[in-house]
Design a protein around this motif. Sequence first.
Motif, PDB file in Angstrom:
ATOM      1  N   MET A   1       0.035   0.134 -24.731  1.00  0.00           N
ATOM      2  CA  MET A   1       1.073  -0.871 -24.458  1.00  0.00           C
ATOM      3  C   MET A   1       1.072  -1.933 -25.566  1.00  0.00           C
ATOM      4  N   THR A   2       2.260  -2.366 -25.998  1.00  0.00           N
ATOM      5  CA  THR A   2       2.351  -3.475 -26.950  1.00  0.00           C
ATOM      6  C   THR A   2       1.651  -4.688 -26.352  1.00  0.00           C
ATOM      7  N   LYS A   3       0.990  -5.458 -27.216  1.00  0.00           N
ATOM      8  CA  LYS A   3       0.275  -6.645 -26.724  1.00  0.00           C
ATOM      9  C   LYS A   3       1.279  -7.603 -26.069  1.00  0.00           C
ATOM     10  N   PRO A   4       1.017  -8.040 -24.836  1.00  0.00           N
ATOM     11  CA  PRO A   4       1.957  -8.968 -24.183  1.00  0.00           C
ATOM     12  C   PRO A   4       2.007 -10.316 -24.897  1.00  0.00           C
ATOM     13  N   ILE A   5       3.153 -10.954 -24.840  1.00  0.00           N
ATOM     14  CA  ILE A   5       3.258 -12.334 -25.308  1.00  0.00           C
ATOM     15  C   ILE A   5       3.024 -13.243 -24.104  1.00  0.00           C
ATOM     16  N   VAL A   6       2.163 -14.237 -24.314  1.00  0.00           N
ATOM     17  CA  VAL A   6       1.839 -15.179 -23.226  1.00  0.00           C
ATOM     18  C   VAL A   6       2.728 -16.412 -23.393  1.00  0.00           C
ATOM     19  N   VAL A   7       3.479 -16.717 -22.346  1.00  0.00           N
ATOM     20  CA  VAL A   7       4.421 -17.836 -22.389  1.00  0.00           C
ATOM     21  C   VAL A   7       4.061 -18.810 -21.272  1.00  0.00           C
ATOM     22  N   ALA A   8       3.756 -20.046 -21.648  1.00  0.00           N
ATOM     23  CA  ALA A   8       3.427 -21.068 -20.654  1.00  0.00           C
ATOM     24  C   ALA A   8       4.628 -21.993 -20.463  1.00  0.00           C
ATOM     25  N   VAL A   9       4.873 -22.352 -19.213  1.00  0.00           N
ATOM     26  CA  VAL A   9       5.991 -23.252 -18.894  1.00  0.00           C
ATOM     27  C   VAL A   9       5.467 -24.339 -17.969  1.00  0.00           C
ATOM     28  N   THR A  10       5.696 -25.604 -18.339  1.00  0.00           N
ATOM     29  CA  THR A  10       5.300 -26.704 -17.447  1.00  0.00           C
ATOM     30  C   THR A  10       6.509 -27.148 -16.629  1.00  0.00           C
TER      31      THR A  10
ATOM     32  N   GLU B   1      15.346 -10.505 -21.997  1.00  0.00           N
ATOM     33  CA  GLU B   1      16.421 -11.153 -22.764  1.00  0.00           C
ATOM     34  C   GLU B   1      15.875 -11.918 -23.963  1.00  0.00           C
ATOM     35  N   THR B   2      14.728 -12.570 -23.768  1.00  0.00           N
ATOM     36  CA  THR B   2      14.223 -13.463 -24.820  1.00  0.00           C
ATOM     37  C   THR B   2      13.318 -12.734 -25.812  1.00  0.00           C
ATOM     38  N   PHE B   3      12.434 -11.878 -25.308  1.00  0.00           N
ATOM     39  CA  PHE B   3      11.422 -11.258 -26.178  1.00  0.00           C
ATOM     40  C   PHE B   3      11.631  -9.748 -26.322  1.00  0.00           C
ATOM     41  N   GLY B   4      12.811  -9.277 -25.965  1.00  0.00           N
ATOM     42  CA  GLY B   4      13.102  -7.850 -26.104  1.00  0.00           C
ATOM     43  C   GLY B   4      12.176  -7.012 -25.240  1.00  0.00           C
ATOM     44  N   ASP B   5      11.701  -5.886 -25.803  1.00  0.00           N
ATOM     45  CA  ASP B   5      10.854  -4.949 -25.050  1.00  0.00           C
ATOM     46  C   ASP B   5       9.423  -5.436 -24.876  1.00  0.00           C
ATOM     47  N   ARG B   6       9.083  -6.522 -25.559  1.00  0.00           N
ATOM     48  CA  ARG B   6       7.679  -6.964 -25.553  1.00  0.00           C
ATOM     49  C   ARG B   6       7.275  -7.405 -24.141  1.00  0.00           C
ATOM     50  N   PRO B   7       6.130  -6.911 -23.648  1.00  0.00           N
ATOM     51  CA  PRO B   7       5.673  -7.347 -22.326  1.00  0.00           C
ATOM     52  C   PRO B   7       5.391  -8.858 -22.313  1.00  0.00           C
ATOM     53  N   VAL B   8       5.633  -9.475 -21.179  1.00  0.00           N
ATOM     54  CA  VAL B   8       5.496 -10.933 -21.062  1.00  0.00           C
ATOM     55  C   VAL B   8       4.507 -11.271 -19.943  1.00  0.00           C
ATOM     56  N   ILE B   9       3.604 -12.213 -20.238  1.00  0.00           N
ATOM     57  CA  ILE B   9       2.778 -12.832 -19.195  1.00  0.00           C
ATOM     58  C   ILE B   9       3.230 -14.279 -19.073  1.00  0.00           C
ATOM     59  N   LEU B  10       3.646 -14.687 -17.894  1.00  0.00           N
ATOM     60  CA  LEU B  10       4.048 -16.075 -17.670  1.00  0.00           C
ATOM     61  C   LEU B  10       2.891 -16.859 -17.091  1.00  0.00           C
ATOM     62  N   LYS B  11       2.621 -18.038 -17.682  1.00  0.00           N
ATOM     63  CA  LYS B  11       1.596 -18.933 -17.134  1.00  0.00           C
ATOM     64  C   LYS B  11       2.311 -20.224 -16.747  1.00  0.00           C
ATOM     65  N   LEU B  12       2.361 -20.469 -15.452  1.00  0.00           N
ATOM     66  CA  LEU B  12       3.212 -21.529 -14.916  1.00  0.00           C
ATOM     67  C   LEU B  12       2.365 -22.721 -14.478  1.00  0.00           C
ATOM     68  N   LEU B  13       2.789 -23.892 -14.929  1.00  0.00           N
ATOM     69  CA  LEU B  13       2.059 -25.126 -14.595  1.00  0.00           C
ATOM     70  C   LEU B  13       2.969 -26.061 -13.827  1.00  0.00           C
ATOM     71  N   ASP B  14       2.429 -26.642 -12.763  1.00  0.00           N
ATOM     72  CA  ASP B  14       3.089 -27.806 -12.152  1.00  0.00           C
ATOM     73  C   ASP B  14       1.996 -28.740 -11.653  1.00  0.00           C
ATOM     74  N   LEU B  15       2.409 -29.840 -11.078  1.00  0.00           N
ATOM     75  CA  LEU B  15       1.428 -30.863 -10.677  1.00  0.00           C
ATOM     76  C   LEU B  15       0.369 -30.279  -9.749  1.00  0.00           C
ATOM     77  N   PRO B  16      -0.872 -30.737  -9.863  1.00  0.00           N
ATOM     78  CA  PRO B  16      -1.951 -30.213  -9.005  1.00  0.00           C
ATOM     79  C   PRO B  16      -1.936 -30.877  -7.620  1.00  0.00           C
ATOM     80  N   ILE B  17      -0.784 -30.838  -6.985  1.00  0.00           N
ATOM     81  CA  ILE B  17      -0.665 -31.355  -5.613  1.00  0.00           C
ATOM     82  C   ILE B  17      -0.077 -30.242  -4.755  1.00  0.00           C
ATOM     83  N   ALA B  18      -0.432 -30.275  -3.453  1.00  0.00           N
ATOM     84  CA  ALA B  18      -0.116 -29.120  -2.598  1.00  0.00           C
ATOM     85  C   ALA B  18       1.378 -28.788  -2.598  1.00  0.00           C
TER      86      ALA B  18
END
Length: 329
Positions: free
Chosen positions: A1-10, A28-45
């Motif tokens: 597998m092609t190396k995934p691109i890691v994309v973080a979003v706050t 749509e954004t990275f073509g066929d390249r696999p994507v790992i999404l790392k999602l950040l939001d406030l550390p509150i419940a």
Amino acid sequence: MTKPIVVAVTGAAGNIGYSLLFRLASGETFGDRPVILKLLDLPIAEAQKKLEGTAMEVLDCGFKTLVGVQCSGDANVAFDGASWVLLVGSKPRGPGMARADLIRENGPIFVGQGNALQRGASDMRVLVVGNPCNTNCLIAASNCAGVPKERFSAMTRLDENRAIAQLAGKAGCTNAEIAGLTVFGNHSESMYPDFENATIRGQPATNVIGDLNWLQTTFVANVQNRGKAIIAARGLSSAASAASAAIDHVKDFERATPAGQWFSAAVWSEGSYASPAGIYTSLPVSSDGKGGYSVVQGLQLSPWAQDKVAATNKELLDERAVVADLLKG
Ligand code: NAD
Ligand code: LMR
């Protein structure tokens, strides 16, 4: 597998996040390249619960390119190994506010996150969307020791897209028939959308529109005030169009810009078009498609336009002075 691109979003649980994540994951954004999404939001419940719900929906799309979604309340975790980091998380303005009114509240977010960005991948690029985005970009970059300032940019692509739509509406042409439109300066009401170098079906926009007064007054003001007009109409700041512009921004940096074309992005000033050093200001940018970019040179600006560019850059110097205590190097 092609190396995934890691994309973080706050701010991934917020309004822009809800339009943005799907288009980052879908191919749509990275073509066929696999994507790992790392999602950040406030550390509150409450924020983490909403984040989990958004992540569930992203997973439920079944995108073939999506190979992982991780949620976190810790920037050090979210940014680890990321090749793109989209800094969206911050407070939006409400009716009657200027974006600069957010500076003391949102600015400190970008100190800690700037530091955490040192955990990004060696090819990391950072897009700052949270307002006031030019100055927040400066704060993040200055707190991210060892990462070149050129790896950071702030979003003025929404302003470019708005300007194109305004010109197309006036000229009765399609958006695709407009080229060469640059937004200069700050993502604020001082920004200058340059119509002097824009073309419509290959002809100077000034000739096709044939109404310099409209261009210098109504057009410029409509673009400068569009964010405020949307807040007045929706009761909320732009979200889907902002997410769309963020996707355009990332795609424009990812691909090599065709010869003779450019796009608007707020980048580290190196003096082009008389921009002062030490700020992130919007300029005409061309990407080499390999992680580098250059500022497109040689656009001719009238003395009237040069004054507009100088005024918006002066505002960025003033914003920088307001956050001087948040800046490192
Ligand atoms: P929103 O309030 O819907 O969402 C913001 C999210 O960020 C929330 O989920 C919130 O919990 C989170 N957040 C707040 N502080 C955080 C932190 N320190 N770390 C991680 N997450 C955090 O707002 P929105 O409509 O998504 O807008 C986000 C920002 O984008 C605002 O500052 C807005 O003004 C800006 N914006 C910029 C442009 C542009 O063209 N540059 C366009 C539209 C909006
Ligand atoms: C926009 O331009 O729509 C955003 O920056 C939101 C705002 O506050 O105007």
